[in-house]
Write a protein that holds these residues in place. Sequence first.
Motif, PDB file in Angstrom:
ATOM      1  N   VAL A 265      19.677  -6.431  -4.282  1.00 27.22           N
ATOM      2  CA  VAL A 265      19.633  -5.217  -5.103  1.00 27.22           C
ATOM      3  C   VAL A 265      18.375  -4.436  -4.737  1.00 27.22           C
ATOM      4  O   VAL A 265      17.246  -4.953  -4.807  1.00 27.22           O
ATOM      5  CB  VAL A 265      19.635  -5.559  -6.599  1.00 27.22           C
ATOM      6  N   TYR A 266      18.581  -3.192  -4.338  1.00 28.99           N
ATOM      7  CA  TYR A 266      17.484  -2.301  -3.947  1.00 28.99           C
ATOM      8  C   TYR A 266      17.362  -1.231  -5.032  1.00 28.99           C
ATOM      9  O   TYR A 266      18.295  -0.469  -5.262  1.00 28.99           O
ATOM     10  CB  TYR A 266      17.786  -1.678  -2.596  1.00 28.99           C
ATOM     11  N   THR A 267      16.211  -1.190  -5.692  1.00 28.45           N
ATOM     12  CA  THR A 267      15.983  -0.259  -6.784  1.00 28.45           C
ATOM     13  C   THR A 267      14.696   0.503  -6.532  1.00 28.45           C
ATOM     14  O   THR A 267      13.668  -0.092  -6.202  1.00 28.45           O
ATOM     15  CB  THR A 267      15.859  -1.000  -8.132  1.00 28.45           C
ATOM     16  N   THR A 268      14.760   1.821  -6.666  1.00 29.63           N
ATOM     17  CA  THR A 268      13.534   2.626  -6.598  1.00 29.63           C
ATOM     18  C   THR A 268      13.399   3.434  -7.876  1.00 29.63           C
ATOM     19  O   THR A 268      14.389   3.782  -8.526  1.00 29.63           O
ATOM     20  CB  THR A 268      13.535   3.575  -5.383  1.00 29.63           C
ATOM     21  N   PHE A 269      12.145   3.728  -8.247  1.00 27.91           N
ATOM     22  CA  PHE A 269      11.872   4.446  -9.499  1.00 27.91           C
ATOM     23  C   PHE A 269      10.604   5.253  -9.336  1.00 27.91           C
ATOM     24  O   PHE A 269       9.739   4.937  -8.534  1.00 27.91           O
ATOM     25  CB  PHE A 269      11.769   3.481 -10.681  1.00 27.91           C
ATOM     26  N   ALA A 270      10.520   6.333 -10.093  1.00 27.11           N
ATOM     27  CA  ALA A 270       9.375   7.230  -9.986  1.00 27.11           C
ATOM     28  C   ALA A 270       8.102   6.567 -10.490  1.00 27.11           C
ATOM     29  O   ALA A 270       8.142   5.654 -11.295  1.00 27.11           O
ATOM     30  CB  ALA A 270       9.649   8.497 -10.785  1.00 27.11           C
TER      31      ALA A 270
ATOM     32  N   ARG B 102       0.837  -1.197   0.000  1.00 28.96           N
ATOM     33  CA  ARG B 102       0.000   0.000   0.000  1.00 28.96           C
ATOM     34  C   ARG B 102       0.876   1.252   0.000  1.00 28.96           C
ATOM     35  O   ARG B 102       1.806   1.359   0.809  1.00 28.96           O
ATOM     36  CB  ARG B 102      -0.891   0.018   1.236  1.00 28.96           C
ATOM     37  N   PRO B 103       0.639   2.216  -0.874  1.00 30.38           N
ATOM     38  CA  PRO B 103       1.504   3.395  -0.958  1.00 30.38           C
ATOM     39  C   PRO B 103       1.597   4.200   0.324  1.00 30.38           C
ATOM     40  O   PRO B 103       2.608   4.871   0.554  1.00 30.38           O
ATOM     41  CB  PRO B 103       0.870   4.216  -2.084  1.00 30.38           C
ATOM     42  N   ASP B 104       0.572   4.158   1.171  1.00 27.26           N
ATOM     43  CA  ASP B 104       0.665   4.901   2.429  1.00 27.26           C
ATOM     44  C   ASP B 104       1.508   4.172   3.463  1.00 27.26           C
ATOM     45  O   ASP B 104       1.874   4.746   4.494  1.00 27.26           O
ATOM     46  CB  ASP B 104      -0.730   5.187   2.997  1.00 27.26           C
ATOM     47  N   VAL B 105       1.848   2.914   3.177  1.00 21.46           N
ATOM     48  CA  VAL B 105       2.672   2.118   4.082  1.00 21.46           C
ATOM     49  C   VAL B 105       4.125   2.054   3.611  1.00 21.46           C
ATOM     50  O   VAL B 105       5.055   2.083   4.420  1.00 21.46           O
ATOM     51  CB  VAL B 105       2.103   0.696   4.244  1.00 21.46           C
ATOM     52  N   GLY B 106       4.330   1.960   2.293  1.00 22.81           N
ATOM     53  CA  GLY B 106       5.697   1.834   1.806  1.00 22.81           C
ATOM     54  C   GLY B 106       5.783   1.771   0.301  1.00 22.81           C
ATOM     55  O   GLY B 106       4.806   2.001  -0.409  1.00 22.81           O
ATOM     56  N   VAL B 107       6.968   1.424  -0.197  1.00 21.60           N
ATOM     57  CA  VAL B 107       7.257   1.534  -1.626  1.00 21.60           C
ATOM     58  C   VAL B 107       7.365   0.189  -2.332  1.00 21.60           C
ATOM     59  O   VAL B 107       7.401   0.144  -3.573  1.00 21.60           O
ATOM     60  CB  VAL B 107       8.579   2.304  -1.856  1.00 21.60           C
ATOM     61  N   PHE B 108       7.417  -0.916  -1.621  1.00 24.00           N
ATOM     62  CA  PHE B 108       7.878  -2.148  -2.227  1.00 24.00           C
ATOM     63  C   PHE B 108       6.888  -2.771  -3.209  1.00 24.00           C
ATOM     64  O   PHE B 108       5.675  -2.801  -2.982  1.00 24.00           O
ATOM     65  CB  PHE B 108       8.232  -3.170  -1.146  1.00 24.00           C
ATOM     66  N   VAL B 109       7.457  -3.300  -4.290  1.00 20.99           N
ATOM     67  CA  VAL B 109       6.700  -3.981  -5.333  1.00 20.99           C
ATOM     68  C   VAL B 109       7.467  -5.231  -5.726  1.00 20.99           C
ATOM     69  O   VAL B 109       8.702  -5.284  -5.600  1.00 20.99           O
ATOM     70  CB  VAL B 109       6.505  -3.042  -6.558  1.00 20.99           C
ATOM     71  N   ALA B 110       6.745  -6.258  -6.189  1.00 16.98           N
ATOM     72  CA  ALA B 110       7.397  -7.496  -6.626  1.00 16.98           C
ATOM     73  C   ALA B 110       6.488  -8.241  -7.587  1.00 16.98           C
ATOM     74  O   ALA B 110       5.257  -8.129  -7.519  1.00 16.98           O
ATOM     75  CB  ALA B 110       7.736  -8.398  -5.434  1.00 16.98           C
ATOM     76  N   GLY B 111       7.098  -8.996  -8.484  1.00 18.54           N
ATOM     77  CA  GLY B 111       6.360  -9.863  -9.386  1.00 18.54           C
ATOM     78  C   GLY B 111       6.615 -11.315  -9.056  1.00 18.54           C
ATOM     79  O   GLY B 111       7.608 -11.656  -8.400  1.00 18.54           O
ATOM     80  N   LYS B 112       5.722 -12.175  -9.521  1.00 21.10           N
ATOM     81  CA  LYS B 112       5.840 -13.605  -9.230  1.00 21.10           C
ATOM     82  C   LYS B 112       7.127 -14.175  -9.798  1.00 21.10           C
ATOM     83  O   LYS B 112       7.819 -14.976  -9.154  1.00 21.10           O
ATOM     84  CB  LYS B 112       4.625 -14.346  -9.787  1.00 21.10           C
ATOM     85  N   ASP B 113       7.456 -13.792 -11.036  1.00 17.40           N
ATOM     86  CA  ASP B 113       8.652 -14.310 -11.697  1.00 17.40           C
ATOM     87  C   ASP B 113       8.994 -13.405 -12.869  1.00 17.40           C
ATOM     88  O   ASP B 113       8.362 -12.354 -13.059  1.00 17.40           O
ATOM     89  CB  ASP B 113       8.442 -15.759 -12.162  1.00 17.40           C
ATOM     90  N   ALA B 114       9.967 -13.803 -13.674  1.00 16.10           N
ATOM     91  CA  ALA B 114      10.411 -12.975 -14.799  1.00 16.10           C
ATOM     92  C   ALA B 114       9.332 -12.788 -15.852  1.00 16.10           C
ATOM     93  O   ALA B 114       9.425 -11.871 -16.678  1.00 16.10           O
ATOM     94  CB  ALA B 114      11.656 -13.591 -15.430  1.00 16.10           C
ATOM     95  N   GLY B 115       8.296 -13.608 -15.831  1.00 20.71           N
ATOM     96  CA  GLY B 115       7.203 -13.475 -16.786  1.00 20.71           C
ATOM     97  C   GLY B 115       6.119 -12.501 -16.358  1.00 20.71           C
ATOM     98  O   GLY B 115       5.121 -12.340 -17.066  1.00 20.71           O
ATOM     99  N   SER B 116       6.303 -11.853 -15.226  1.00 25.00           N
ATOM    100  CA  SER B 116       5.255 -10.971 -14.692  1.00 25.00           C
ATOM    101  C   SER B 116       5.562  -9.495 -14.917  1.00 25.00           C
ATOM    102  O   SER B 116       4.954  -8.636 -14.267  1.00 25.00           O
ATOM    103  CB  SER B 116       5.078 -11.238 -13.199  1.00 25.00           C
TER     104      SER B 116
END
Length: 224
Positions: free
Chosen positions: A219-224, A31-45
């Motif tokens: 690896v920690y990556t952030t993007f706009a 949730r954006p009000d909680v934090g920034v993290f995002v993830a996909g299931k695998d390379a196909g996502s």
Amino acid sequence: MTHPLDRPVWNALTGRQADLALREGDAVRLRPDVGVFVAGKDAGSTDDLQAICARYPGAGSLEAEGSPLAGWMPPGVAPTLNAVLAQMVATTVTSGPSVDWTALGEADAKDIYDLAMLTNPGPFRPRTFDFGGYIGVREQGRLIAMAGTRLRVEGFSEVSAVCTHPDHRGRGLASALMRVVIGHILDEGDACFLHAFADRAATISLYRSLGFEIRQRIVYTTFA
């Protein structure tokens, strides 16, 4: 990779902390009000990742170095941060000086956020404390130090949001609070983990003094 900590965001937001997640097909975002993290299931996502990042900008990922999604960014988007972290794990906690602390919660939301904005302990949002486990030290009513938890995966809970007001550093408050948070996590039956910038030797040495050892590089990556 099969260890729960190889993909801490995906495993947390599809497991123990699914209540904090938004979903788009095979992608999840905190949730954006909680934090920034995002993830996909695998390379196909990656299509789903691109869609959820467009809906909720300002995202970031934590992926094991060398894994398929490490450093992934939406097409045409430049990183705001691309860094390597040391992921550290502890199954015991060392002894050390204690401190008078208090549990922090909803009533402390503004003070928690203000201290985080002053000290920048990592990505922090107005409801980041919804991760729970927050404790702090107050003097004359003012919150001067705190620590809490963040991601929880099978068998592991993350220590995070460790910070001290600049006027009160050098007193061992952060270490003392970390020992309390670590102790609570261990009492719950989890091991502890955390992330530190891999090039910050002094920080890593401090965490080693508390019982942590490096497990792998993330690896920690952030993007706009």
